[in-house]
Design a protein around this motif. Structure first.
Motif: not given
Length: 124
Positions: A79-83
């Motif tokens: 869930g934090r890959i794009m961030d």
């Protein structure tokens, strides 16, 4: 008590086992279909806390190429890959760089370093 069954393909080895996972009240209670122990570990993690490696590029000045390939040293929360990718868009490094050099230490406070995945010499 709610019981749910999910199927997913294991990606831990080339076998690609079709796993059947039973969840009881949201907790993994059984995993079947795996031919090795890694399948069970993968299924439990994938359904409770999915993780992924991040491969990307950052800008580099003075290098042989305009972009430097980078990779996370370990997995990051899915869930934090794009961030993390967005954070890398704002990073620029100076050549020369050696493979393994830390480009972004402890990205977004997740405890994972982003490192160069190749050497990049100064443009001659």
């Amino acid at each position: 008590m709610s019981v749910e069954t999910k199927q997913l393909n294991c990606i831990m080895c080339p076998m690609g086992c079709l796993l059947t996972v039973t969840l009881t009240d949201g907790a993994v209670t059984s995993v079947t279909g795996n031919t090795c122990p890694r399948g069970e570990v993968y299924a439990r993690q994938e359904l409770t806390n999915p993780q992924r490696m991040l491969t990307s590029t950052v800008r580099i000045t003075g290098g042989e190429l305009p972009l430097l390939p980078v990779v996370s040293q370990t997995t990051l929360p899915k869930g934090r890959i794009m961030d993390c990718a967005e954070a890398l868009r704002h990073i620029s490094v100076e050549a020369p760089v050696k493979a393994g050099d830390v480009i972004a230490a402890n990205i977004l406070g997740l405890g994972v370093d982003i490192v160069a995945s190749r050497d990049m010499d100064v443009l001659q």
